[in-house]
Structure formats: C-alpha cells, structure tokens
Design a protein around this motif. Sequence first.
Motif, PDB file in Angstrom:
ATOM      1  N   MET A 115       0.766  -1.183  -0.040  1.00 53.63           N
ATOM      2  CA  MET A 115       0.000   0.150   0.059  1.00 53.63           C
ATOM      3  C   MET A 115       0.905   1.210  -0.122  1.00 53.63           C
ATOM      4  O   MET A 115       2.073   1.285   0.583  1.00 53.63           O
ATOM      5  N   SER A 116       0.172   2.339  -0.750  1.00 56.01           N
ATOM      6  CA  SER A 116       1.221   3.461  -0.803  1.00 56.01           C
ATOM      7  C   SER A 116       1.224   4.272   0.695  1.00 56.01           C
ATOM      8  O   SER A 116       0.231   4.191   1.256  1.00 56.01           O
ATOM      9  N   GLN A 117       2.456   4.744   0.806  1.00 59.97           N
ATOM     10  CA  GLN A 117       2.566   5.312   2.295  1.00 59.97           C
ATOM     11  C   GLN A 117       2.450   6.887   2.145  1.00 59.97           C
ATOM     12  O   GLN A 117       2.505   7.454   3.261  1.00 59.97           O
ATOM     13  N   LEU A 133      -5.278  10.960  -7.037  1.00 59.15           N
ATOM     14  CA  LEU A 133      -6.486  10.204  -6.960  1.00 59.15           C
ATOM     15  C   LEU A 133      -6.620   9.376  -8.172  1.00 59.15           C
ATOM     16  O   LEU A 133      -7.095   8.230  -8.062  1.00 59.15           O
ATOM     17  N   ARG A 136      -4.210   6.014  -7.944  1.00 57.80           N
ATOM     18  CA  ARG A 136      -4.180   5.092  -6.889  1.00 57.80           C
ATOM     19  C   ARG A 136      -5.444   4.272  -7.166  1.00 57.80           C
ATOM     20  O   ARG A 136      -6.377   4.430  -7.923  1.00 57.80           O
ATOM     21  N   THR A 137      -5.193   3.098  -6.525  1.00 57.89           N
ATOM     22  CA  THR A 137      -6.384   1.871  -6.456  1.00 57.89           C
ATOM     23  C   THR A 137      -7.384   2.464  -5.413  1.00 57.89           C
ATOM     24  O   THR A 137      -7.163   3.122  -4.487  1.00 57.89           O
ATOM     25  N   LEU A 195      -8.785   0.957  -3.060  1.00 59.69           N
ATOM     26  CA  LEU A 195      -8.224   0.545  -1.588  1.00 59.69           C
ATOM     27  C   LEU A 195      -7.406   1.739  -1.178  1.00 59.69           C
ATOM     28  O   LEU A 195      -7.591   2.163  -0.003  1.00 59.69           O
ATOM     29  N   ASP A 244      -7.943   4.149   2.135  1.00 62.63           N
ATOM     30  CA  ASP A 244      -6.957   4.108   3.306  1.00 62.63           C
ATOM     31  C   ASP A 244      -6.531   5.494   3.518  1.00 62.63           C
ATOM     32  O   ASP A 244      -6.548   5.741   4.510  1.00 62.63           O
ATOM     33  N   GLU A 245      -6.304   6.165   2.486  1.00 65.44           N
ATOM     34  CA  GLU A 245      -5.790   7.586   2.707  1.00 65.44           C
ATOM     35  C   GLU A 245      -6.933   8.595   3.220  1.00 65.44           C
ATOM     36  O   GLU A 245      -6.780   9.581   4.036  1.00 65.44           O
ATOM     37  N   ARG A 304      -7.593   8.728   6.814  1.00 64.34           N
ATOM     38  CA  ARG A 304      -6.521   9.172   7.745  1.00 64.34           C
ATOM     39  C   ARG A 304      -6.614  10.781   7.729  1.00 64.34           C
ATOM     40  O   ARG A 304      -6.010  11.640   8.499  1.00 64.34           O
ATOM     41  N   LEU A 314     -15.615   0.714   0.560  1.00 64.07           N
ATOM     42  CA  LEU A 314     -14.543   0.242   1.082  1.00 64.07           C
ATOM     43  C   LEU A 314     -14.237   0.845   2.343  1.00 64.07           C
ATOM     44  O   LEU A 314     -13.577   0.462   2.989  1.00 64.07           O
ATOM     45  N   ARG A 325     -14.849   1.297  15.248  1.00 61.87           N
ATOM     46  CA  ARG A 325     -14.693   2.639  14.368  1.00 61.87           C
ATOM     47  C   ARG A 325     -13.210   2.970  14.168  1.00 61.87           C
ATOM     48  O   ARG A 325     -12.310   2.529  15.153  1.00 61.87           O
ATOM     49  N   PRO A 326     -12.838   3.372  13.161  1.00 64.24           N
ATOM     50  CA  PRO A 326     -11.238   3.777  13.083  1.00 64.24           C
ATOM     51  C   PRO A 326     -10.876   4.869  14.266  1.00 64.24           C
ATOM     52  O   PRO A 326     -11.661   5.501  14.792  1.00 64.24           O
ATOM     53  N   TYR A 327      -9.465   4.540  14.985  1.00 62.11           N
ATOM     54  CA  TYR A 327      -9.030   5.077  15.885  1.00 62.11           C
ATOM     55  C   TYR A 327      -9.413   6.571  16.095  1.00 62.11           C
ATOM     56  O   TYR A 327     -10.083   7.314  16.967  1.00 62.11           O
ATOM     57  N   PHE A 328      -8.977   7.248  15.033  1.00 63.64           N
ATOM     58  CA  PHE A 328      -8.975   8.960  14.747  1.00 63.64           C
ATOM     59  C   PHE A 328     -10.518   9.382  14.591  1.00 63.64           C
ATOM     60  O   PHE A 328     -10.687  10.499  14.886  1.00 63.64           O
TER      61      PHE A 328
END
Lengths: 439, 439
Positions: free
Chosen positions: A1-3, A18, A21-22, A24, A28-29, A32, A56, A261-264
Amino acid sequence: MSQNPLPTSDLKTLRQELQERTPLEVADELARLAPAERAKAFRLLAKDSALEVFQLLDAAHQEELLGGLRDEQVLRLVEEMDADDRARLFDEMPATVVRKLQAGLSPRERRLTAMLLGYPDESAGRIMSPKFIRLIPEMRVEDALARVRRRAQDAEPIYTLPVTDDELRLLGTITLRDLLLAEPENTVGEIMSGKTHAVSVDEDQEQVARIIQGADLLAVPVVDSENRLVGMVTVDDAMDVLGAETGEDLARTGASEPLGRPYFSASVFHLARSRAVWLLMLAVAATLTVNVLSAFEQTLEEVVVLALFIPLLIGTGGNAGAQSATTVVRSMALDDIRPEDILRVVLREARVGFLLGGVLAALSLIPVWLFAGESLAVIIALSLITVCTLASFVGSMMPLLARKVGVDPAVVSAPFVTTIVDASGLLVYFLIARAVLGL
Amino acid sequence: MSQNPLPTSDLKTLRQELQERTPLEVADELARLAPAERAKAFRLLAKDSALEVFQLLDAAHQEELLGGLRDEQVLRLVEEMDADDRARLFDEMPATVVRKLQAGLSPRERRLTAMLLGYPDESAGRIMSPKFIRLIPEMRVEDALARVRRRAQDAEPIYTLPVTDDELRLLGTITLRDLLLAEPENTVGEIMSGKTHAVSVDEDQEQVARIIQGADLLAVPVVDSENRLVGMVTVDDAMDVLGAETGEDLARTGASEPLGRPYFSASVFHLARSRAVWLLMLAVAATLTVNVLSAFEQTLEEVVVLALFIPLLIGTGGNAGAQSATTVVRSMALDDIRPEDILRVVLREARVGFLLGGVLAALSLIPVWLFAGESLAVIIALSLITVCTLASFVGSMMPLLARKVGVDPAVVSAPFVTTIVDASGLLVYFLIARAVLGL
C-alpha cells in the motif's frame, strides 16, 4: 500500500494523485484525513471510482461523507451499494435519516434492505447477499452457463451457485469452475455437490465465517427454517466478521470495549467511555485485595518486608492467569476446545501452572535469600508455586464457565482473571507467611 | 457445524457417519480425537474425501497422520496437495522426511515446492499458488474463456486472471465475471483493469492479506523484482494468515508465545515452554517494584495502611495501560495508526487516562475516607489520577516505539506495559503519600 499522504492543499495535484491510486489506496488515505479534507478529496473522485471507494470505507466515515454531499449524489451512492453493505450503513445512522434515504431507493432495493434489517443483529441474515443466481437440477450445463452470463451483472456471488427445487428448497451447490469443466449436455443435478455447507439465517455471523474459512469456501448458502434459500454469505464479508470478532476479543483481553470504528474517528470522550465501565468494574473487584490485606494488617505491621513482594507476587500470578485465559479463549474461538472439555483443560492448565511456578520458585530462592533472608525465600518460593498453579487453574476455568452460562468467554478473560487471582494470591501468600514464620 | 463426536468404537457406524458429513465436519472431529483414533478414522475415508479432509487439517495433524499410513498412500496425498499447502507441511517436518517425500514427487510438483520453499518465511512467495492461468491483452474474450476451460482443472485461482505481456510482465487483471459479461469479440486488453493490486514476492504475508481483505479481492498477483508474474495469493490463504496473525497478537497480549498448533496436540511441557520465557522476563522486570518499595520501607513501617491499597492502585494502573496498549496495537494492525502519528496518539491517550483517573478518583473519595481517613482519601485520589494518566501515556507510547525500532508492537503490549506501570505507579503513590503526610 502506498504510504504517501494525499496532497490536499493543491486541488489539481490531488485530483491527479487520486486517479493514479487504486480504490483501496484512496480509501485508506481518506480514512486518515480530517473530515473537511476527506469530503473535499471524495468530491474530486470520478463517478465510478467514488462508488468503489465509498464501499471500501468504514460505516462511520460513510455516514460522515454523506452529510457533505448533495441529495442526488447521496441517493445514487446508496442505491448502488450492495444490499448488505447498505444495511450495515443504515444500522449506524439515525432513524430519521434512514427513513429519508429508504424513501429514495428503488422499490426492489428498498425491499431487499428492509428484509436484511429484519434479521437479528450478528445473524447471517444481516450480512448475506440476497441477489444470487439460482439453478435447478434439470438444467443443462450450457443453459446454466447462459443463465449465469445473463444475470452476472446484478448478482453478488457468481462463483458458487446454489441449486434448489422449484420451491426454493436448497439441494446443493455447484461452483462456476465445475460448470466450466463439465460437458455442455450434462445436467446441473449430475455434477452438483449435494453434501454442501448451508447455514440458517439466524446463525451467528462468527460461526458462518468460521465455516467459510475452515472449508475454504467463496460463499455459503443461507436458508430459512424450511430449508428455503434466502441468500448467500460471501468470503469478503466472512473476513470482515472474523476481523471484527478478533478485534473484540483483543480489546476485551486488554480490558476495553471494542471501538468498532477507526481510531482517529473516535473522540477522546468516546475512547474514555469505551473503557470506563471495564476500569470501574475491575477497580470495584480489586477492593477485594484491600479486604484481604486489611485482614492481615497485623502480620504486615510485624513483618513489613512482606509488603515489598506483594506487587511481584500478584503480578506473576496475574500473568500466569492471563496466559491460561488467553490460550483457552483463543482455542475456544477456533473450536479446538469445547465447553465439555472443561475438566481435561483445567487439570492440564493446573499442571502447566505448577511447572511454571516451580521453575520461578527455584530461580527465586537464592536472590530472595540474599536480599531478605531464609524465611522470606521459603515463603516466596512456596507462594510462587501455589499462586501460579491457582492462577492457571482459575484462568482456564473462567472462560469455559462463561461459555457454559452463555456469556462471551472473552469478557471474563485476562483482566477479570488477574483481579480474582490478585485477591486469592494475597490470601495464599499471607497464610504461607504466617505458617512459616509461626505467627 | 455438527457437535456430535465420531463413534470410533464401532467401525461400521463410524464409516457411515464419515460418509454423511462434509469434509470440514470430518476434519473438525478428527482434530479432537486421540492420535490412534484419528489414524483409524482417517483410513476409513473414501479416496477422494481423504484428500479433501487432509488439506483442511492443521499441519501438525497432517504430519502425525502421514506417520501412520503406507508409503504409497503418503506419496499420493502429498503429490495431490496444493503446492502452497505442501510447502507449509514440509516446513513442519524433519529435513530427512522432507527429502524422502520430495524424491517421490513428480518433477513438476517437486520443482514448484522447491521454488516456494526458496522464498523467505512469512513472505508472499510462501503462500502463493504458482499454478495460474495467464492471459495476454491481444487474446479475444472467447479464446480467453476457452483457455480458462482447458486449464481450470489444474489451476488454483481461476476467478481472478492475471494479464501479462509475452515476457510474463504483469499488465493487469481481469475477473472471470468480466470475461463472462464481455462480448466474445472484445479483446482481453480492452476489458482488463490496468490499475490492479499486485504484491512483491518478498512482501510480508500480513500486508498481502490486508490488501485482499481491504479491497475485497479473491486473489492478488505476485510479481518478482522485475514485475514478472510468479504466482497468485488466494483469499483462503489470506484468511488463514489473518487468523494466525491475530492469534499471535492475542497470545502476546496475554503474555504467551503463540502455540501455532491445536490446543490438545500440544503437550503440557510444550504449553509451559511457550509461556516460561515471558513469565520469567516479566518477573525479572517486576523486581523493579521490590526495589521501589524497599526504598520506601520506612514510610511503610510508619503508615502500614498504605500497603493495603498497593494492589488496587497498581492493578488499576495496569488495566488503564493495557487498555491504551491494546487499542494502539490493534489500530496499528489495521493501519488506522502509523508510527508517525506517535505524538498525536500519546497526547490523546494521556487525556483519556486523565479523564478515567478523574472519574475513579471522584468515586473513590468517600469510600476511602470512611475506611481509612481523610489523608488516605486524598492520597488515593491524587494517585489514581496520576497513575491512570501515566499508564495511558506509557501504554500507548510503547507499541509505537516498538514499531519505530522494528519490533512487533504486540510483543511490548499489555503485559510489559503493566509491569512498567506497576513500578512507576508505586513511585508516584509513595511520593504523593509522603508529601500529603508531611513525612
């Protein structure tokens, strides 16, 4: 996965990134980013990839994003989601919003979503896909393939196909691979597998996921109480269920309720709330230790050095108990251990605890002797053996007992065991101390 | 899943029962039998189902069963296993046995297994299937479908098909669904998806599994350093990897090394060994608490009642630390938190700990006052707030620091945090006590 984070400050670069990228990677981005930037980036997505990315995302983020879109965009996204994903999203939203969204759906999608939401929480019915391609045994293989082709656009699982009679009663399944390999003039009935896995619509989701994982399936048929086919649970949903369940077990082993749910995306207050009840209950249970110690206050006054080893001793007991509890909880989740094995497991674990306590006692003897004298060395060694044996015994018994009375074993795992072992360990310690010191 | 044990005493009933159950049900029940009975039941299976059941068993049980079969049966089973499952089994077996088995394989299977075993442990190469069906962009859809039909018997993943150039360089993927929906005269290149997920053959298995789970894939292509296709990782292997990884995290949160085999197939000695190192290391770390307490021995002698609250206080601190550590470990595994978020996370967690400590302090004030007087009530309340804040701070920082220096965060989660918090919590407690009591 791209960081690399998305460059949200420059719209042109952002749009370009955008596109490269795939879905997913984009999802993911997005997860965040801060809410305002997430909405900005999402609106830049092309129509098709917007739907893919949206599906997703976590339900918490889906709900948040919908709040920032125009009504017709919202309706289009919600209409085109898979019915089971849509049911999960609706579950997260306030009832008034859900009613508005449901009113905007096409009649078919509205009916399917209402059906899924009618099944109990955590049941197979909630995560199944109601859009399947059904075959009948009399069909010839080439007709079956033609049917799959005609319907593949709209159906969710097409690689495992259910075979039923005219009244939708499940007779077996057939894989697309077997259909492709069969002679065109064979019938479906000749090549289908009759000894197939099927789950009831009320079955627990984790159980369904374990069957899919254990038998390496891509989808499993879901039937009602009269063995009539109502849907299929697919492997991607099974993976999500297993991920959520192990996340729950892990959270409870660490004395929290799962966030879900996601942490942030959880506020500090939300985080504190998910832990407060556990921490409080455990603190109340820990007042037992205060009681035990106050019963031995006089012994403590006479031999203050006994207090020095309290944290070491109960810490070790707690760790030994946590080891047994965690092993048993995990083995039960994997079905390696069942409630009827309780006696066998508890005796095994007590032997493991005795072995471990013995090793620790042997290693502690000389250092404690040098530090605090002969009697303390004997007291600590005997206490280590007893406390470790007791801890493994209690640690393995509690989750098995919990399952027997219908409670999730993970709820009474490590943290509860530790607290109970603390109090009983102190009792053992002071009784041994009194006996050895002749008090 | 069926819950009735197999009737091993009566061969005729046993054979009949075995025929009626699905391979997964048989494998589950076999795993619960004693070794001798497991071998007896396995030998009764029909040829075809024997292979299916064998592939669903744990490697430890596979190895054990092979020991009780005739050589030609062993060779047949091993020859017909999927290459990646075979590599996993060989990994468990002594080198001499593996050499013997490899010598009995057909040249093609031997070559494939040797290739997989050549990749590093925990890498994508170890779990990929090297038997895939490759398409090229110039192929027409109907020719591609004919090729899939011809090769489906021997290939493992056929629902996600890789598209490459003549030199095996990956260009994209296409699903069987898309092939079935396309017009026969379209070319593969026209309908394939070029923006596809692909992983390097050296990629960590957990990372690969997260991509498959995150993007809801059935298989992902694996490429070498020159982007040449070498295999496909399928969703069933991804599920097993995720299951094993979360099992490891869970074991370490409960202060053990993961067993890596079914509970009852591990001896008491094996169980003790998987826990001894952890227990020892934690006990050694806990001697810190003895040191802290002995520094305050005089304070303890003067105010013995301080000792009564030691287990309650450090237990609560340990729980608060475990909560933060577990949340952070889990969120890192899900990629919700990354090492660069450390400052943001640690400050958030400290605020959560402060909130929780404040609630506990408020609730403890009156009971402690009644039980042990005003000064103790103040000391305990101040200590709860400080210890909980400190515990959440340390508990969230340790796994993030571990990841930064390249250690598995789960290794330094709950148990280590608890021990460190114990010692520093005691220090805080006695410093506050001294200040309040004016000692």
